[in-house]
Design an enzyme around this catalytic site. Sequence first.
Site, PDB file in Angstrom:
ATOM      1  N   HIS A  19       4.348  -3.117  -9.848  1.00 38.86           N
ATOM      2  CA  HIS A  19       3.923  -3.566 -11.169  1.00 38.86           C
ATOM      3  C   HIS A  19       5.062  -4.234 -11.947  1.00 38.86           C
ATOM      4  O   HIS A  19       4.860  -5.254 -12.599  1.00 38.86           O
ATOM      5  CB  HIS A  19       3.410  -2.375 -11.991  1.00 38.86           C
ATOM      6  CG  HIS A  19       2.029  -1.942 -11.628  1.00 38.86           C
ATOM      7  ND1 HIS A  19       0.991  -1.960 -12.525  1.00 38.86           N
ATOM      8  CD2 HIS A  19       1.511  -1.484 -10.469  1.00 38.86           C
ATOM      9  CE1 HIS A  19      -0.112  -1.518 -11.932  1.00 38.86           C
ATOM     10  NE2 HIS A  19       0.182  -1.214 -10.689  1.00 38.86           N
ATOM     11  N   ASP A 112       2.128  -3.114 -19.582  1.00 34.25           N
ATOM     12  CA  ASP A 112       1.162  -2.948 -18.507  1.00 34.25           C
ATOM     13  C   ASP A 112      -0.076  -2.258 -19.072  1.00 34.25           C
ATOM     14  O   ASP A 112       0.020  -1.405 -19.962  1.00 34.25           O
ATOM     15  CB  ASP A 112       1.788  -2.093 -17.395  1.00 34.25           C
ATOM     16  CG  ASP A 112       1.023  -2.159 -16.088  1.00 34.25           C
ATOM     17  OD1 ASP A 112      -0.142  -1.697 -16.068  1.00 34.25           O
ATOM     18  OD2 ASP A 112       1.588  -2.644 -15.102  1.00 34.25           O
ATOM     19  N   ALA A 322      12.802  -5.778   3.454  1.00 30.90           N
ATOM     20  CA  ALA A 322      13.106  -7.200   3.624  1.00 30.90           C
ATOM     21  C   ALA A 322      12.872  -7.908   2.298  1.00 30.90           C
ATOM     22  O   ALA A 322      11.979  -7.524   1.528  1.00 30.90           O
ATOM     23  CB  ALA A 322      12.232  -7.817   4.707  1.00 30.90           C
ATOM     24  N   SER A 344       2.132  -9.987  -3.510  1.00 30.71           N
ATOM     25  CA  SER A 344       2.283 -10.573  -2.177  1.00 30.71           C
ATOM     26  C   SER A 344       1.454 -11.842  -2.041  1.00 30.71           C
ATOM     27  O   SER A 344       1.912 -12.845  -1.482  1.00 30.71           O
ATOM     28  CB  SER A 344       1.859  -9.561  -1.109  1.00 30.71           C
ATOM     29  OG  SER A 344       2.757  -8.474  -1.068  1.00 30.71           O
ATOM     30  N   ASP A 363      -6.960  -3.531  -5.988  1.00 33.60           N
ATOM     31  CA  ASP A 363      -7.493  -4.887  -6.135  1.00 33.60           C
ATOM     32  C   ASP A 363      -7.434  -5.688  -4.837  1.00 33.60           C
ATOM     33  O   ASP A 363      -7.830  -6.855  -4.807  1.00 33.60           O
ATOM     34  CB  ASP A 363      -6.742  -5.645  -7.226  1.00 33.60           C
ATOM     35  CG  ASP A 363      -5.253  -5.793  -6.920  1.00 33.60           C
ATOM     36  OD1 ASP A 363      -4.712  -4.973  -6.145  1.00 33.60           O
ATOM     37  OD2 ASP A 363      -4.616  -6.719  -7.462  1.00 33.60           O
TER      38      ASP A 363
END
Length: 446
Positions: A19, A112, A322, A344, A363
């Site tokens: 988040h 948020d 990574a 992402s 989601d």
Amino acid sequence: MAATNEVIVAMVPFPDYSHLNSLFDLARYMAFHNIPVHFLCFADVNKDLKLRFQGGFNIHFNDLLRPSSPIEKEDRYGVPPILMYLEKLKEPIYEICVELSTKAKRLVIIHDLIMSEPILDVHTLLNVKSYIFQTGSTFNRYSAFKQTIPDIIEDDDDHEKLVKQMQDEFPLLEPHEKFLFEMELELKHQSGEIINSCKEVEGRYPELLANAKEKPIWAFGPFHMLLDSSSSNNMTRSLELFLDKQDDNSVIFVSFGSTTTLSQEQVNELARGLEQSNHRFIWVLRKGDNVEKLKEKLDGKIELPEGFEERVEGRGMVVNWAPQLEILGHSSTGGFLSHCGWNSCIESISMGVPLATWPISYDHPFNSILVTNLLKIGISVKSWSHRDELVTASTIEKAVKTLMGTIQGDEMRQRAVELSEKIKSSASRGGLARKEMESFISHIIK
């Protein structure tokens, strides 16, 4: 004390990296434009962010102590346990905001959605305005909102057709998710919402959501592309050497985010699928963070099949961390096998990398539909209607081969690259997303 600033921005993230990372990008952008920003988060998280924000200015870190009592296991009166835990931050957040409000003519709170309850008392301060930061896509927000309040708006026939075509893929909201949406409807103090997305990606959905909620929506992402100084390289030497040796678009990146833990059985199938595909890969394999407790990673170890790393040596790498954005931006990366968290998705889309979608929760199913059925830059590995089933090695092998080694995959990749160019243009000076961002800044400082 007399106010010394026209405006101060206080950001209150949900203290989980999935988040807060994008909200921190927004904090950096606003700080670079001479707006004092205060970041209110747990002390250990702030310490980590300070290390990443070297040589900067105008961002101040206000440390919050983690509540001592554990999160309860069961809901009380339908309230998610995490909200009862975070409610204990209400007093320290209020105290910080009281002090900040004396130093500016206006204190702008960007928080948020999950932090709505902890900042509730701040609205009693006369010079405060607040804005919700939504971590998902507008497509997700609107689709879920339609479940909470059917018939929000009449002019969305295309969306209704999509829902009917993909009825099994649209998840029904869990009780705690429905609670959050119902709570959101009761929020009267917020002056609008900010979403890490843009119209180039989501078309008419920002407008549909704004009309449904009767509040302004600012969609000016991806936030990482608004940062002129975001070219820092966090790539480890081994990853960089591996990618530099590969042909363009030949590597598939595999990662399921910071909170997903695959079963040992599923790890074994995924390993076999990647091995059998005969394509090059970088696989981030780790146990997910325990979000409910907001603590460190879970104990225990995930085992790879015996001899796997030796058999794929030189063709694949397995790492426990990574730098996702840098890997997606490397010319050798040609695909992303992902859980479809929104961070992402938007990072992959912005870098022109098509996705193999594997939604896990929250989601993710909505984002998967957006990627595969609306944008047509992805292929489904696991559909939401089969979410409880094991994904076999042969299914994974087929998906990787399709994305990385067929004309269908090349066409998705080309569409992703074209969309990436539109996003880059939108985020550049004079572009639509940049203008939207400038519009928001003008709105909060006027």
